[in-house]
Design an enzyme around this catalytic site. Structure first.
Site, PDB file in Angstrom:
ATOM      1  N   SER A 132      72.489  44.976  42.268  1.00 20.56           N
ATOM      2  CA  SER A 132      71.194  45.434  41.744  1.00 20.56           C
ATOM      3  C   SER A 132      70.896  44.973  40.330  1.00 20.56           C
ATOM      4  O   SER A 132      70.457  45.760  39.482  1.00 20.56           O
ATOM      5  CB  SER A 132      71.090  46.959  41.794  1.00 20.56           C
ATOM      6  N   SER A 134      68.434  43.164  39.588  1.00 18.01           N
ATOM      7  CA  SER A 134      66.985  43.250  39.357  1.00 18.01           C
ATOM      8  C   SER A 134      66.555  44.682  39.048  1.00 18.01           C
ATOM      9  O   SER A 134      65.735  44.904  38.152  1.00 18.01           O
ATOM     10  CB  SER A 134      66.184  42.667  40.520  1.00 18.01           C
ATOM     11  N   ASP A 178      68.390  51.416  44.666  1.00 17.86           N
ATOM     12  CA  ASP A 178      68.890  50.680  43.495  1.00 17.86           C
ATOM     13  C   ASP A 178      68.309  51.228  42.197  1.00 17.86           C
ATOM     14  O   ASP A 178      69.022  51.467  41.222  1.00 17.86           O
ATOM     15  CB  ASP A 178      68.555  49.194  43.614  1.00 17.86           C
ATOM     16  N   TYR A 227      65.728  40.277  54.503  1.00 17.07           N
ATOM     17  CA  TYR A 227      65.676  41.712  54.213  1.00 17.07           C
ATOM     18  C   TYR A 227      64.404  42.311  54.809  1.00 17.07           C
ATOM     19  O   TYR A 227      64.459  43.322  55.523  1.00 17.07           O
ATOM     20  CB  TYR A 227      65.706  41.925  52.694  1.00 17.07           C
TER      21      TYR A 227
END
Ligand code: GLA
Length: 391
Positions: A132, A134, A178, A227
């Site tokens: 994570s 981002s 996240d 995804y």
């Protein structure tokens, strides 16, 4: 700390001034509950001791100037330029700047002020590794704008705004896990989140176990497309199952027993994806009681089962992740090992007896390297605090 010194130096050289503030937001590792957050399930992540750091100051100009120290690149944008994803000189915003610009966009959409800043940031969360990076960038910039904008939001609200940036500005249809973990992390604790109600609690990590992260160093491209496809398959499963189970709103509402009854009505691929989700939610439901009872053995077995399911049903593993997991599971002291995060490369998470953790990490690195010729990065992590303004 080195990374803070590094961004402070760049800031001082570039802007001929000291930064007014430093913000920090961690990456995360997920122990159980993979690919279930966008199905309203339960997840069990922890914030880790690697993070994105921003050195920043307000500025009189109406242009925000960002330096990504790790990439040695700059970007310039303002509230006027971000809707069209361009910079103040009309050139396209570079991809990396979509995360901070997306945060500005989401905050403005929610009528929160985002004063212009000059900033330098850097991260020791490896990019694209399933930890994570981002979300940590998004949560760090949320803290920066909260500081300069003089508003305050609860951590969960900040997480939701980060998710909005990621979904609607960056274009990845990710769930809330996240940003939640990065915003809400608690030292030495796992976080158990109900992704439907957004209620959450901490679960202390037993003292005698360590979380070991193993980076395969493999990075897959096109992850966001795959995804989004997985997510679409789950939605398709809900639509089809609703014919027999009209009250369900998401796969969270389907028990394993119900799923077994109706699975044959689903197309093969949709059925495999949904089976992973339904069973994974069931596994995560057992986590709290197991950890409270100190039953780390059984908890580790659930992690191992999760990996098999991600590999064979959800099909988000890759040969290097499978190799890393297989070697880990054969080593002394390892309770459980599996890929963590979205998959398609990146890291595995391992639950290991604390006294064996150093030896485990060394053997895992050696054996992985001799099988794959890749040089992995393996480290024992600590569950850490969520995003914050540093004093
Ligand atoms: C990515 C997403 C999360 C979650 C995981 C898989 O990290 O950002 O929302 O869906 O994949 O569990």
């Amino acid at each position: 700390m080195e990374i803070i010194e590094h961004i402070t130096n760049i800031f001082s050289k570039t802007f001929r001034d000291k930064p007014a503030h430093i913000a920090r937001a961690p990456g995360r590792v997920n122990l159980l509950g993979e690919h279930v957050d966008y199905n309203d399930g339960f997840v069990l992540p922890a914030a880790i001791d690697r993070a994105t750091y921003i050195a920043f100051s307000p500025t009189d100009s109406d242009q925000t100037t960002l330096i990504a120290a790790d990439l040695n690149q700059q970007a310039f944008f303002s509230p006027q330029t971000i809707p069209s994803k361009i910079q103040t000189d009309s050139s396209p915003l570079p991809d990396w700047a979509h995360y901070p610009a997306g945060v500005m966009w989401a905050l403005l959409e929610n009528e929160l002020s985002t004063p212009a800043m000059k900033a330098v940031y850097s991260s020791n969360v490896p990019r694209g590794s399933g930890l994570s990076s981002s979300a940590s960038v998004e949560m760090a910039f949320t803290i920066a704008w909260q500081t300069l904008g003089r508003w305050t939001l609860p951590a969960m609200q900040r997480a939701l705004l980060g998710q909005k940036a990621e979904n609607q500005y960056v274009g990845v249809n990710s769930g809330i896990m996240d940003q939640f973990a990065s915003a809400c992390g608690v030292e030495n604790n796992l976080l158990l989140l109900d992704c439907r109600s957004l209620e959450w609690k901490t679960i202390p990590l037993p003292d005698d176990v360590a979380i070991v992260i193993a980076d395969t160093t493999v990075r897959r491209k096109l992850t966001s497309g795959e995804y989004n496809k997985r997510r679409a398959a789950c939605e398709e499963a809900v639509r089809l199952l609703q014919k027999d189970l009209p009250d369900i709103k998401s796969l969270r509402d389907v028990s394993v027993e119900e799923f077994n009854r109706f699975a044959r009505k689903l197309p093969d691929e949709v059925s495999k994806r949904a089976r992973h989700v339904v069973q994974e939610i069931e596994r995560t439901n057992q986590a709290e009681a197991l950890l409270e009872a100190g039953n780390v053995e059984r908890f580790g077995e659930l992690m191992n089962e999760c990996h098999v399911s991600l590999r064979d049903l959800y099909e988000v593993s890759c040969p290097e992740l499978d190799t890393m997991v297989r070697i880990a599971q054969s080593l002394e002291g390892c309770y459980g090992a599996r890929l963590t995060g979205a998959g398609f490369g990146g890291c595995t998470v391992n639950l290991v007896a604390r006294e064996k953790a150093d030896g485990f990490a060394g053997l895992l690195a050696n054996n992985y390297e001799s099988e794959t010729r890749l040089h992995p990065e393996i480290y024992i992590t600590r569950a850490s605090k969520g995003a914050e303004l540093l004093a």
